[in-house]
Write a protein that holds these residues in place. Structure first.
Motif, mmCIF file in Angstrom:
data_model
loop_
_atom_site.group_PDB
_atom_site.id
_atom_site.type_symbol
_atom_site.label_atom_id
_atom_site.label_comp_id
_atom_site.label_asym_id
_atom_site.label_seq_id
_atom_site.Cartn_x
_atom_site.Cartn_y
_atom_site.Cartn_z
ATOM 1 N N ALA A 1 0.821 -1.218 0.000
ATOM 2 C CA ALA A 1 0.000 0.000 0.000
ATOM 3 C C ALA A 1 0.850 1.261 0.000
ATOM 4 N N LEU A 2 0.270 2.317 -0.514
ATOM 5 C CA LEU A 2 0.815 3.671 -0.397
ATOM 6 C C LEU A 2 -0.361 4.570 -0.033
ATOM 7 N N ALA A 3 -0.089 5.618 0.716
ATOM 8 C CA ALA A 3 -1.195 6.498 1.100
ATOM 9 C C ALA A 3 -0.728 7.942 1.114
ATOM 10 N N THR A 4 -1.669 8.839 0.937
ATOM 11 C CA THR A 4 -1.328 10.258 0.992
ATOM 12 C C THR A 4 -1.170 10.677 2.456
ATOM 13 N N THR A 5 -0.581 11.845 2.660
ATOM 14 C CA THR A 5 -0.360 12.346 4.016
ATOM 15 C C THR A 5 -1.679 12.508 4.758
ATOM 16 N N HIS A 6 -2.750 12.776 4.034
ATOM 17 C CA HIS A 6 -4.041 13.033 4.665
ATOM 18 C C HIS A 6 -4.883 11.776 4.839
ATOM 19 N N LEU B 1 3.342 -1.332 3.893
ATOM 20 C CA LEU B 1 3.605 -0.242 2.943
ATOM 21 C C LEU B 1 4.586 -0.711 1.878
ATOM 22 N N LEU B 2 4.501 -0.100 0.736
ATOM 23 C CA LEU B 2 5.444 -0.425 -0.350
ATOM 24 C C LEU B 2 6.843 0.024 0.072
ATOM 25 N N GLU B 3 7.801 -0.894 -0.001
ATOM 26 C CA GLU B 3 9.144 -0.590 0.454
ATOM 27 C C GLU B 3 9.938 0.114 -0.646
ATOM 28 N N GLN B 4 10.819 1.041 -0.222
ATOM 29 C CA GLN B 4 11.782 1.625 -1.161
ATOM 30 C C GLN B 4 12.771 0.540 -1.567
ATOM 31 N N PRO B 5 13.334 0.560 -2.752
ATOM 32 C CA PRO B 5 13.170 1.600 -3.767
ATOM 33 C C PRO B 5 12.096 1.309 -4.820
ATOM 34 N N THR B 6 11.157 0.412 -4.524
ATOM 35 C CA THR B 6 10.117 0.125 -5.524
ATOM 36 C C THR B 6 9.197 1.333 -5.676
ATOM 37 N N GLN C 1 -2.398 13.734 -3.260
ATOM 38 C CA GLN C 1 -1.390 14.266 -2.335
ATOM 39 C C GLN C 1 -1.294 15.788 -2.495
ATOM 40 N N GLN C 2 -1.267 16.242 -3.730
ATOM 41 C CA GLN C 2 -1.125 17.682 -3.992
ATOM 42 C C GLN C 2 -2.355 18.467 -3.550
ATOM 43 N N HIS C 3 -3.541 17.820 -3.629
ATOM 44 C CA HIS C 3 -4.776 18.515 -3.280
ATOM 45 C C HIS C 3 -5.288 18.125 -1.887
ATOM 46 N N LYS D 1 3.741 4.831 9.029
ATOM 47 C CA LYS D 1 3.138 5.973 8.332
ATOM 48 C C LYS D 1 3.799 6.138 6.971
ATOM 49 N N CYS D 2 2.970 6.293 5.958
ATOM 50 C CA CYS D 2 3.504 6.462 4.608
ATOM 51 C C CYS D 2 3.880 7.925 4.373
ATOM 52 N N GLU D 3 5.076 8.156 3.902
ATOM 53 C CA GLU D 3 5.490 9.501 3.495
ATOM 54 C C GLU D 3 5.613 9.457 1.986
ATOM 55 N N LEU D 4 4.543 9.812 1.332
ATOM 56 C CA LEU D 4 4.475 9.648 -0.123
ATOM 57 C C LEU D 4 5.404 10.609 -0.854
ATOM 58 N N VAL D 5 6.101 10.099 -1.862
ATOM 59 C CA VAL D 5 6.863 10.986 -2.739
ATOM 60 C C VAL D 5 6.254 10.932 -4.139
ATOM 61 N N THR D 6 6.311 12.053 -4.823
ATOM 62 C CA THR D 6 5.760 12.120 -6.184
ATOM 63 C C THR D 6 6.863 12.548 -7.163
ATOM 64 N N ALA D 7 6.496 12.744 -8.406
ATOM 65 C CA ALA D 7 7.489 12.918 -9.466
ATOM 66 C C ALA D 7 8.352 14.175 -9.309
ATOM 67 N N THR D 8 7.742 15.296 -8.973
ATOM 68 C CA THR D 8 8.525 16.537 -8.846
ATOM 69 C C THR D 8 8.128 17.240 -7.556
#
Lengths: 229, 231
Positions: A132-137, A146-151, A165-167, B31-38
């Motif tokens: 899974a991945l989730a937005t901050t909100h 959670l999806l592990e880095q670096p995937t 995430q942006q909105h 807790k997920c700290e999402l990263v995006t393209a830019t």
């Protein structure tokens, strides 16, 4: 996207984007009545002509359904390839018809395990598995790791999550990693754990024959794939 | 140096990508700290803004992206803009093979302020201008011949376009690059970071000893392979 067909209904509070069409059909839409709000037409491939008339479960379609009993829930059932180049435009158009205040978004997708980077040998992984991945909100617990880095995840699911995430929208993405070319019964069933968590739990009406319906749908898809017959 | 994520560049010109926090391994909080393209990061102490792009540009949208980025940079009124990039090492001319692989370019407005520091104090080399292609056997420059014709930056993405757009807009801009080979460029990244730090004095490396490598730099060549394939 056929924008003429979207009524100016800015009151969706749940959007479920599912690129696993069989799961959407068997468990989320099920026997529930739904209105067809819109069709997403990418036009990237001539064989993927989308229209409201293509209603067979095996048709390559991308529809937005609105549940009749839960009018604020939209289900975007995507059974067609939307190229990464078009992901921004499709996402922008879908969300332009939605008030993002109080909105919850869930994205379901399947991915090949070859794209999952790990120190564990792939032969030691128990497939299929969810990440899974989730937005901050996003609020609430996630029912899988959670999806592990670096995937990383790309394409339309990534664009939808980026938009959220942006909105500042509450959104979660669930990816099922599998080694099958087309999602099989086990892959689709891996998503069943999501039926217990909100907001999917709140919009799904239990149907006793959902498993049977899924098997039937998977058989139809298998029959179309004649490579190993 | 602690940087805080302060924003995103929302554009159709960059391929979408998402992942979990690239700078920290997942903690027990889950807790997920999402990263995006830019994404845009800021350090208030150092008055520094960093834009990180994690995915390539969509074909045919380079001009649009450069224009959008240039417009945003102008609206922010930054004191100076540094574009950090790399260029193919196999495209070097003979005179570029030995010695430092770091090169810089400065816009006219930054030349008087920073030119002497970079050339005389740090002893950095300005990128040599040259013909992009030999233009056939007859016109091919002699070995090692460096032509004063144009900025030649193969493999540097949109860096050259952005630098020229900023230069035309009279923005104080610098372009910093390292000649790199394909493959794991972790050491090249450290070298570039050290060079930038020497110029801007952002981190006290004497105290901190060395750079911290983010966990997302693992598995550069993919997952662990199946040993059984070679038994």
């Amino acid at each position: 996207m056929d924008t003429d067909s979207i009524v100016t209904s800015h009151f969706a509070n749940t959007i479920v984007l599912i690129s696993v069409a069989a799961f959407a059909q068997a468990y989320v839409l099920g026997e529930q009545s739904s209105d067809l709000l819109a069709v997403v037409c990418s036009g990237s491939m001539t064989s993927h002509r989308n229209s409201f008339t293509q209603r067979a479960p095996t048709d390559r379609t991308c529809f937005i359904h609105r549940l009749q009993e839960k009018q604020k829930a939209w289900v975007l059932q995507c059974n067609v390839e939307i190229s990464p180049e078009q992901a921004f435009s499709v996402t922008d158009q879908v969300f332009s018809k939605v008030n993002t205040e109080g909105l919850q978004v869930i994205v379901l997708t399947t991915l090949p395990v070859s794209g999952f980077r790990t120190e564990t040998r792939h032969s030691d992984l128990e497939l299929p598995f969810l990440r899974a991945l989730a937005t901050t909100h996003h609020e609430g617990q996630l029912p899988c790791p959670l999806l592990e880095q670096p995937t990383t995840i790309e394409g339309l699911p990534a664009q939808v999550l980026s938009y959220c995430q942006q909105h500042k929208v509450d959104a979660a993405l669930f990816a099922c990693y599998t080694d099958t070319n087309c999602p099989d019964l086990d892959t689709v069933r891996a998503f069943k754990v999501l039926l217990q968590i909100p907001p999917i739990r709140d919009i799904v009406t239990e149907t006793p024959d959902a498993d049977a319906q899924l098997k039937k749908l998977m058989t139809w898809h298998t029959k179309l794939n004649s490579l190993y017959i | 140096m602690q940087m805080e994520k302060v924003g995103y560049l929302s554009t159709a010109a960059v391929y979408p990508v998402v992942g979990n926090d690239p700078f920290r391994a997942p903690g027990p909080s889950g807790k997920c700290e999402l990263v995006t393209a830019t994404e845009v990061y800021a350090c208030a102490d150092k008055k520094l803004i960093v834009v990180q792009q994690r995915a390539p540009l969509v074909r045919g949208k380079r001009k649009q992206f450069v224009s959008e980025l240039c417009h945003w940079i102008q609206s922010c009124h930054f004191t100076k803009v540094i574009i950090v990039t790399s260029s193919y090492s196999h495209e070097r001319v003979d005179t570029q093979i030995a010695g430092t692989q770091l090169r810089f370019l400065l816009s006219q407005s930054l030349e008087s302020r920073e030119g002497p520091t970079l050339r005389d104090h740090l002893h950095w080399l300005e990128l040599e201008r040259r013909h992009p292609l030999p233009g056939g056997i007859q016109d091919a420059p002699a070995r090692g011949d460096v032509d004063q014709s144009e900025i030649f930056l193969p493999g540097a993405g949109f860096a050259k376009d952005l630098f020229e757009a900023l230069r035309s807009a009279d923005v104080s801009a610098a372009l910093l690059l390292l000649f790199c080979s394909e493959g794991d460029n972790a050491l090249d990244a450290i070298q570039l970071a050290t060079a930038i730090n020497t110029w801007l004095h952002l981190v006290d490396l004497k105290t901190k000893q060395s750079w911290r490598i983010p966990p997302s730099w693992r598995l550069q060549y993919g997952s662990t392979f199946e040993q059984i394939l070679y038994d």
